[in-house]
Design an enzyme around this catalytic site. Structure first.
Site, mmCIF file in Angstrom:
data_model
loop_
_atom_site.group_PDB
_atom_site.id
_atom_site.type_symbol
_atom_site.label_atom_id
_atom_site.label_comp_id
_atom_site.label_asym_id
_atom_site.label_seq_id
_atom_site.Cartn_x
_atom_site.Cartn_y
_atom_site.Cartn_z
ATOM 1 N N GLU A 317 61.091 -21.507 -17.493
ATOM 2 C CA GLU A 317 62.430 -21.335 -18.066
ATOM 3 C C GLU A 317 62.322 -21.041 -19.552
ATOM 4 O O GLU A 317 61.764 -21.843 -20.317
ATOM 5 C CB GLU A 317 63.262 -22.608 -17.885
ATOM 6 C CG GLU A 317 63.648 -22.924 -16.461
ATOM 7 C CD GLU A 317 64.559 -24.141 -16.378
ATOM 8 O OE1 GLU A 317 65.496 -24.110 -15.558
ATOM 9 O OE2 GLU A 317 64.352 -25.119 -17.118
ATOM 10 N N CYS A 318 62.842 -19.913 -19.977
ATOM 11 C CA CYS A 318 62.930 -19.512 -21.390
ATOM 12 C C CYS A 318 61.556 -19.534 -22.047
ATOM 13 O O CYS A 318 60.788 -18.593 -21.891
ATOM 14 C CB CYS A 318 63.937 -20.396 -22.130
ATOM 15 S SG CYS A 318 64.518 -19.652 -23.682
ATOM 16 N N GLY A 319 61.198 -20.599 -22.773
ATOM 17 C CA GLY A 319 59.855 -20.676 -23.339
ATOM 18 C C GLY A 319 58.798 -20.578 -22.264
ATOM 19 O O GLY A 319 57.699 -20.054 -22.488
ATOM 20 N N THR A 418 62.443 -17.127 -15.875
ATOM 21 C CA THR A 418 63.832 -16.826 -16.226
ATOM 22 C C THR A 418 64.142 -17.268 -17.638
ATOM 23 O O THR A 418 63.543 -18.221 -18.146
ATOM 24 C CB THR A 418 64.783 -17.518 -15.234
ATOM 25 O OG1 THR A 418 66.125 -17.377 -15.683
ATOM 26 C CG2 THR A 418 64.471 -19.008 -15.119
#
EC number: 6.3.5.11
Length: 438
Positions: A317-319, A418
């Protein structure tokens, strides 16, 4: 558990410092305090935990739904729950502070900047109280905390100006030691920039702890205690969770759900820990861009890339997505090799690239959702991912930017990365656990 919501008149008014001072004041008065945060933030809760000594609950209507929000609240422990708001009290169409207070049935203590006002502080508070009626929200503004207010005549002027039915709960004195440094994505994390104990105690002494405890009210219960998801039983899975200064954005409820249904082990990619023996890996968000050189040199990510190519499911997720990419270029222009799991190259920018509540619709059966299912989440990032032309996506964006404006969830092997953070109440982590345990 009784509680109240600490709302602000705007962003930047000093809600986090006021929350920490109130937590300290209540604990010094003998109360066991459970902190919480309205909205999807990870950073403010890290400061809550540093002072209260327990994880802060995430309370967001968009992420959790009303029942999920109430369930998450009631999973807290303590005598009094102090809920820090997000932005200004009424700001936000997906989950404003006022909406959270209304869903829980808790009163609001308003943080007002009193630096250059007395009667105007009272007028502001009165306006915030009356506005709830004007827009049809069942929100009770019980009183104020005066941020950046001096004692003596200044404090007395504020007290005298308040109407009788708006309580004065004390003040936060102006003090440069009560300022938390910030950077992109917000404030520094709690373990990086703890407020000086003496300054926080001095602020706590100017607050009416017993009066604050007395205004707290029992929160509304959920209509059902059931958790969402395709299954609720324990699985045979073993999940490895990246946990260090590069991967530090994890909702407490997410880790709780993983531990309830599977064996969880932690590892540090920054420290070069080997990838544990596991059935799936969760890479949370955080600050990989601040540790890009260490991550490249440590070798854990490249080893994870090899494991992923052999079929190990990885959810980022993200990072985590950034770490799963082929490369990460920092704001200084330095390029570093990452895990090379998904076909993207990520570049940091000076301005944020996305900030919103998000809704995604799955286009195929995947790690976190089946085709046609929708997930709600949150995105906030300064990076941009440039994807290869043959990239495959797990989701179309119904609301939000995602990776390319129209899609999110880069697919490769059995893995997905994502930009969107989701909460355990979405059911996404239950899907993940059911799939990795097969």
């Amino acid at each position: 558990m009784k509680g109240f919501v600490l709302g602000g008149v705007s962003s930047g008014v000093g809600k986090t410092v006021a929350t920490l001072a109130i937590v300290r004041a209540l604990e010094d008065a003998g109360y066991d305090v459970q902190p919480a945060k309205a909205g999807p933030d990870f950073i403010d809760p890290s400061h809550h935990e540093a002072v209260a000594g327990r994880p802060s609950r995430t309370l967001d209507l968009w992420l959790c739904g009303e029942d999920g929000l109430r369930r998450n609240y009631h999973r807290g422990e303590g005598d009094v729950c102090v809920v820090e708001g997000v932005m200004g009290l009424y700001d936000g169409d997906g989950s404003s502070t006022a909406m959270v207070a209304e869903a829980l049935g808790l009163p609001v203590v308003l943080v007002v900047d009193a630096k250059a006002g007395m009667e105007s502080v009272a007028a502001t508070a009165l306006g915030f109280r009356e506005y709830a009626d004007a827009i049809g929200r069942d929100v009770e503004v019980a009183g104020i905390v005066a941020q950046r207010a001096h004692g003596g005549r200044h404090e007395q002027g504020i007290r005298d100006a308040l109407p009788e039915d708006l309580a004065y709960f004390g003040r936060i004195p102006p003090n440069p030691d009560l300022e938390i440094p910030d950077r992109h994505l917000g404030l520094h994390m709690g373990e990086e920039a703890e407020l000086p104990t003496a300054a926080l105690r001095e602020a706590a002494e100017t607050l009416a702890a017993e009066q604050l405890a007395a205004v707290a009210r029992e929160a509304a219960p959920p209509s059902t205690a059931a958790e969402p998801g395709p299954a609720s039983g324990r699985t045979t899975g073993r999940v490895a969770v990246a946990s260090d200064s590069a991967f530090c954005f994890r909702y407490p409820a997410t880790i709780e759900r993983l531990r309830e249904r599977a064996e969880v082990v932690s590892f540090s990619p920054v420290a070069g820990d080997p990838v544990p023996d596991c059935d799936g890996v969760y890479l949370p968000g955080g600050y990989p861009e601040l540790h890009a050189a260490e991550l490249e040199a440590a070798g854990t990510l490249s080893a994870l890339g090899e494991r992923a190519s052999d079929g190990l499911p990885v959810l980022g997720e993200c990072g985590g997505l950034m770490a799963m990419s082929q490369s990460l270029t920092t704001a200084d222009g330095d390029r570093h090799e990452m895990a090379a799991i998904v076909p993207a190259d990520v570049t940091m920018h000076d301005r944020y690239q996305a900030l919103d509540h998000v809704e995604l619709e799955a286009t195929c059966d995947g790690l976190t959702a089946d085709a046609g299912e929708r997930l709600r989440g949150h995105e906030f990032h300064y990076s941009r991912a440039d994807v290869d032309g043959d990239a495959r996506f797990a989701f179309e964006t119904v609301r939000g930017d995602g990776i390319d404006g129209d899609h999110d969830g880069l697919l490769e092997y059995e893995s997905v990365g994502t930009y969107v953070h989701v909460h355990a109440e979405s059911g996404a982590f239950d899907r993940f656990l059911d799939r990795v345990a097969r």
